[in-house]
Design an enzyme around this catalytic site. Sequence first.
Site, PDB file in Angstrom:
ATOM      1  N   CYS A 136      10.537 165.070  -3.602  1.00  0.00           N
ATOM      2  CA  CYS A 136       9.205 165.627  -3.151  1.00  0.00           C
ATOM      3  C   CYS A 136       8.200 164.317  -2.842  1.00  0.00           C
ATOM      4  O   CYS A 136       7.372 164.163  -4.166  1.00  0.00           O
ATOM      5  CB  CYS A 136       8.494 167.133  -3.618  1.00  0.00           C
ATOM      6  SG  CYS A 136       6.826 167.642  -2.676  1.00  0.00           S
ATOM      7  N   TYR A 163       6.829 163.985   8.882  1.00  0.00           N
ATOM      8  CA  TYR A 163       7.349 165.920   9.185  1.00  0.00           C
ATOM      9  C   TYR A 163       6.970 165.811  10.994  1.00  0.00           C
ATOM     10  O   TYR A 163       7.487 166.840  10.548  1.00  0.00           O
ATOM     11  CB  TYR A 163       6.136 166.401   7.960  1.00  0.00           C
ATOM     12  CG  TYR A 163       7.293 166.418   6.448  1.00  0.00           C
ATOM     13  CD1 TYR A 163       8.197 166.349   6.634  1.00  0.00           C
ATOM     14  CD2 TYR A 163       6.642 165.594   5.815  1.00  0.00           C
ATOM     15  CE1 TYR A 163       8.452 166.761   4.783  1.00  0.00           C
ATOM     16  CE2 TYR A 163       7.080 165.023   4.512  1.00  0.00           C
ATOM     17  CZ  TYR A 163       8.036 165.872   4.483  1.00  0.00           C
ATOM     18  OH  TYR A 163       8.446 165.589   2.918  1.00  0.00           O
TER      19      TYR A 163
END
Length: 334
Positions: free
Chosen positions: A44, A175
């Site tokens: 992450c 994203y």
Amino acid sequence: MAYVSTSGEFTRDQRYIASRITADGRDGYPVEAGRYRLVVSRACPWANRAIIVRRLLGLEDALSMGVAGPTHDERSWTFDLDPGGRDPVLGIERLQEAFFKRYPGYEKGITVPAIVDVPTGQVVTNDFARITIDLSVEWAAHHREGAPALYPEELRAEIDDINKVVFADVNNGVYRAGFAGSQEAYEKAYHRLFDRLDLLSERLEDRRYLVGDTITEADVRLFTTLVRFDPVYHGHFKCNRSKLTEMPVLWAYARDLFQTPGFGDTIDFSDIKRHYYEVHRDINPTGIVPAGPDLSGWLTEHGREKLGGRPFGDGTPPPPPRAGEEVPAGHGAT
């Protein structure tokens, strides 16, 4: 589990737990060595920031770290890297358990990084943007000797300004492109991303770091997106105008940081690729993880020293990762 936005434009849920661990304990969580556990996944980018900052500041003795595996389901991150599939300190199989212990039936995102209060087993915060700032400011009494000033008071306004646009257009921008549910939303995010990368390239052409002449919080935040760009975002998220390796200034800047102790030695390319390609099944239905790209270029000369700058200012580099916290052999750039 679906990630692509059904409304077209992806909007990140930013409803994080706002409790803070502070020197004065005003939220009920005073800074205390050994009391808390930082839970991360090397996959992450948001958690990777906390891994880097903790390492640069030398907080290993004060704040332990639990590492979740690279994949998760709708019930959250799991500790499948640990013997028996349980975190050895918290004794839990899923990070979800720490959230539910404080907030039964918690309905918002169960995300990393998260800091858990070990005595109660309850999550304290998962506010990733605040966590790294507080590690610099509130945990100062536990910094190692020679720790760099990642968020110096005289540069905070400029760092905050850079962080704001980097988050909107780059960190979250990839994203917004990857999870867009319409052509229009995708192209809007795509152009916004590369317009910002072009501006950052111009800024970094004649300066070694984003703010001042040393590494700061701003560099940490940009780095964790850049290091994932070619392995994931270029193909998986369709951010394919250029690879990082085709953007000379940003590629040299990223290599400079990668080769700085505390940065590249936290990067697990295997976990990174597994996470995105295995978890986002609505984008990659087969779950097949790409074999490439070639990562050997990360260790080549970058030439950024000619711009001057002092990576750690008046401080010193961190020591090598401690035993048990190293990136597994074969998962890095070698």
